[in-house]
Design an enzyme around this catalytic site. Structure first.
Site, PDB file in Angstrom:
ATOM      1  N   GLU A  47       0.816  -1.221   0.000  1.00 17.51           N
ATOM      2  CA  GLU A  47       0.000   0.000   0.000  1.00 17.51           C
ATOM      3  C   GLU A  47       0.844   1.263   0.000  1.00 17.51           C
ATOM      4  O   GLU A  47       0.430   2.286  -0.561  1.00 17.51           O
ATOM      5  CB  GLU A  47      -0.946   0.002   1.206  1.00 17.51           C
ATOM      6  CG  GLU A  47      -2.047  -1.034   1.140  1.00 17.51           C
ATOM      7  CD  GLU A  47      -1.660  -2.375   1.731  1.00 17.51           C
ATOM      8  OE1 GLU A  47      -2.519  -3.272   1.803  1.00 17.51           O
ATOM      9  OE2 GLU A  47      -0.468  -2.538   2.122  1.00 17.51           O
ATOM     10  N   PHE A 109     -11.541  -7.862  13.558  1.00 21.14           N
ATOM     11  CA  PHE A 109     -10.411  -8.249  12.728  1.00 21.14           C
ATOM     12  C   PHE A 109     -10.101  -7.149  11.707  1.00 21.14           C
ATOM     13  O   PHE A 109     -10.969  -6.687  11.003  1.00 21.14           O
ATOM     14  CB  PHE A 109     -10.717  -9.567  12.001  1.00 21.14           C
ATOM     15  CG  PHE A 109      -9.624 -10.017  11.075  1.00 21.14           C
ATOM     16  CD1 PHE A 109      -8.391 -10.430  11.566  1.00 21.14           C
ATOM     17  CD2 PHE A 109      -9.822 -10.014   9.701  1.00 21.14           C
ATOM     18  CE1 PHE A 109      -7.379 -10.836  10.713  1.00 21.14           C
ATOM     19  CE2 PHE A 109      -8.811 -10.426   8.842  1.00 21.14           C
ATOM     20  CZ  PHE A 109      -7.585 -10.837   9.349  1.00 21.14           C
ATOM     21  N   GLN A 110      -8.847  -6.738  11.686  1.00 27.24           N
ATOM     22  CA  GLN A 110      -8.344  -5.683  10.797  1.00 27.24           C
ATOM     23  C   GLN A 110      -9.079  -4.356  10.978  1.00 27.24           C
ATOM     24  O   GLN A 110      -9.233  -3.585  10.040  1.00 27.24           O
ATOM     25  CB  GLN A 110      -8.392  -6.132   9.333  1.00 27.24           C
ATOM     26  CG  GLN A 110      -7.390  -7.245   9.023  1.00 27.24           C
ATOM     27  CD  GLN A 110      -7.177  -7.479   7.545  1.00 27.24           C
ATOM     28  OE1 GLN A 110      -8.054  -7.229   6.730  1.00 27.24           O
ATOM     29  NE2 GLN A 110      -5.995  -7.973   7.190  1.00 27.24           N
ATOM     30  N   LYS A 159     -17.741  -1.443   5.506  1.00 28.96           N
ATOM     31  CA  LYS A 159     -18.141  -2.451   4.519  1.00 28.96           C
ATOM     32  C   LYS A 159     -19.649  -2.481   4.300  1.00 28.96           C
ATOM     33  O   LYS A 159     -20.118  -2.660   3.164  1.00 28.96           O
ATOM     34  CB  LYS A 159     -17.642  -3.825   4.974  1.00 28.96           C
ATOM     35  CG  LYS A 159     -17.763  -4.896   3.897  1.00 28.96           C
ATOM     36  CD  LYS A 159     -17.058  -6.178   4.308  1.00 28.96           C
ATOM     37  CE  LYS A 159     -17.084  -7.221   3.191  1.00 28.96           C
ATOM     38  NZ  LYS A 159     -16.334  -8.437   3.559  1.00 28.96           N
ATOM     39  N   MET A 465      23.947   9.633   2.971  1.00 28.83           N
ATOM     40  CA  MET A 465      23.806  10.936   3.621  1.00 28.83           C
ATOM     41  C   MET A 465      24.059  10.849   5.113  1.00 28.83           C
ATOM     42  O   MET A 465      24.687  11.739   5.708  1.00 28.83           O
ATOM     43  CB  MET A 465      22.413  11.513   3.355  1.00 28.83           C
ATOM     44  CG  MET A 465      22.275  12.963   3.781  1.00 28.83           C
ATOM     45  SD  MET A 465      23.387  14.076   2.877  1.00 28.83           S
ATOM     46  CE  MET A 465      22.423  14.383   1.397  1.00 28.83           C
TER      47      MET A 465
END
Length: 561
Positions: A47, A109-110, A159, A465
């Site tokens: 993602e 969940f999630q 959802k 760097m």
């Protein structure tokens, strides 16, 4: 029509052609509807790659980039990219799924409080809980993301909202009483700005990322007045970098001419920049001779935030620059230009010839071979600064990097987004061995799309760097920056993904190899194994000012190397 189909229809009505994303449980209804949608979906492998690709698309095109993710870990993987887009004022809309409303707050969940978590890293966000609110929410999201000071907006869809029957209307009017960006600068302030320029003896024009869409107007203003132009890291390309009036970028790794011009200037006209600390250094010592600072910005919160402003002009850079052009006159800057030319001639961006391969000459070789006709992205690190110094950008929206947040790993997904936004152009990603490995899984996305992206990894075997700072300020105590003993063979890695890979170690083959890479159709990866102790100079130490600038590597000056 259910809510998922309504989401996609509303996106279509906003002109969305491409969505970057990764599916998952709570966003699955929308992915099911996507199966029959004309909108093209680009499946990324993480993602974070999706949000960065959407940012690259937005920056290269000037349009809103769109990313989609599922709830919980999927949505939270967008956070870094949202903050990156916020700091660099990039219009992005993120669509996320969430658990059904009756499970919100139950640690399902999630599940994650994505709205609460992303509130500080977005320009606006909201959870859409009524299916009939979808068209208005999406229309407002695109309007907010793309107007005023652009920025990221996140919409979270439970959802059950995606599955609910849609009975609303797509005919919505945007009415946001508390959000009214100012586009037209105040006429009297513009008059005052012109009066100040006419009185100035040592003026400079500084332009930032906010001037990218105002390139034509800013360029016309500079040419009409004869002003020296200093584009910031984010402003590169808004004024032609090869033009004799361009002094190069200012700041920590900016040119001597640009930094000294700011220090000695009596008047600064700043358009579309926020005076970032990497530009100003120590604020109390920034531009000590500038009795007049004219700051043009569409975001009033930026004006006077860091640098005291004499003449504030709140408005869109394009509109204000066009008004300034109308009243501008040719300025008598002969003595000032004589001094500027002396600094430009004496202190150009350069490097000392060495028997081994150096990043600067690799970048220069690609610039010469392409004539600068490329869209260029970069990760974050030494390679980013070398690219800004040695690839001269003559066109707007052709330099895409992470300026404010300094996000390692953006180079490859930025390049994917840019290539989709500008399919007829060559895209080059100059990357570092450390930065590249943070999102290298997007090689799979690149291969699947077969985009004309050339990846140039400047492999010095270090987190370069950080190593440079440890070298200069931490007694060469190289703590956790060595990569060479565990780096992969990048050319073979590319080949494992089905992408042609080249390895360059012999500087004598530089020009030949560059031609081979550019001649290959589609994606190509070149690993250039450069010297491990390179340094980016000039350099202003953290907390210092322009007069503290280290012009060349003190190690080389002492050792004569």
């Amino acid at each position: 029509m259910n809510g998922a189909k309504a989401i996609l229809k509303a996106l279509e009505m906003q002109g969305v052609e491409i969505i970057f994303g990764h599916p998952g449980g709570t966003i699955m209804p929308t992915y099911d509807a996507l199966y029959d949608s004309p909108i093209r979906h680009v499946l990324v492998r993480h993602e974070q790659g999706g949000i960065h690709a959407a940012t690259g698309y937005a920056r290269a095109s000037g349009r809103v980039g769109v990313v989609m993710a599922t709830s919980g870990p999927g949505a939270l993987n967008l956070v870094t990219g949202l903050q990156d887009a916020l700091m660099d004022s990039t219009p992005v809309v993120a669509i996320t799924g969430n658990v059904p409303q009756h499970l919100i707050g139950t640690d399902a969940f999630q599940e994650a409080d994505v709205v609460g978590i992303t509130q500080p890293v977005t320009k606006h966000n909201m959870q859409v809980r009524n299916v009939n609110d979808i068209p208005r929410a999406i229309a407002e999201a695109f309007y907010i993301a793309s107007t005023g000071r652009p920025g990221p907006v996140l919409l979270d869809f439970p959802k059950d909202v995606q599955l609910a029957e849609f009975t609303g209307s797509f005919d919505v009017e945007i009415d946001l009483p508390g959000y009214k960006p100012t586009y037209k600068g105040h006429p009297r302030q513009i008059e005052r700005a012109l009066e100040a320029l006419n009185r100035a003896e040592r003026p400079v024009l500084m332009i930032g990322g906010g001037a990218q869409h105002a390139s034509a107007e800013v360029t016309e203003l500079a040419l009409k007045t004869g002003l020296p132009v200093i584009p910031t890291l984010m402003g590169l390309g808004a004024f032609p970098g090869t033009h004799p009036q361009c002094l190069g970028m200012p700041g920590m790794h900016g040119s001597v001419a640009a930094n000294r011009a700011i220090q000695y200037a009596d008047t600064i006209l700043a358009i579309g920049l926020r005076f970032d600390d990497r530009v100003t250094g120590k604020i109390s010592r920034f531009a000590p001779n500038a009795h007049t600072v004219i700051h043009v910005d569409i975001d009033p919160a930026e004006i006077g935030k860091l640098v005291k402003t004499s003449i504030p002009v709140v408005g869109d850079a394009k509109w204000v620059a066009a008004e300034l052009v109308k009243g501008a006159k040719r300025l008598n800057l002969g003595k000032w230009w004589a001094q500027l030319e002396e600094w430009k001639t004496k202190y150009p961006f350069t490097w000392k010839p060495k028997p081994y391969l150096q990043s600067q000459e690799v970048i220069q070789a690609f610039w010469e071979a392409t004539g600068g006709r490329a869209v260029v992205t970069a990760g974050v690190g030494q390679h980013q600064m070398f690219t800004a110094q040695f690839f001269k950008f003559d066109r707007p929206r052709t330099w895409i990097n992470s300026g404010g947040l300094g996000t390692m790993g953006v180079g490859l997904p930025f390049a994917i987004g840019a290539a989709l936004a500008r399919p007829d152009e060559l895209v080059i990603d100059f990357d570092g061995d450390g930065s590249f490995q943070m999102t290298l899984q997007e090689l799979a996305t690149l291969k699947k799309l077969n985009l004309n992206v050339k990846i140039v990894i400047l492999n010095n075997g270090f987190l370069g760097m950080v190593r440079q700072w440890q070298d200069l300020f931490h007694a060469r105590r190289y703590s956790e920056v060595y990569l060479a003993d565990s780096n992969p063979d990048f050319a073979k890695l590319a080949e494992a993904y089905g992408i042609p890979g080249f390895t360059l170690t012999d500087k004598g083959r530089l020009q030949e190899t560059v031609k081979e890479v550019l001649a290959q159709p589609g994606p190509v990866l070149l690993e250039a194994r450069v010297h491990h102790e390179e340094g980016v100079f000039p350099m202003i130490p953290s907390g210092g000012a322009a007069e503290d600038m280290i012009i060349e590597n003190p190690r080389e000056a002492v050792a004569g190397d």
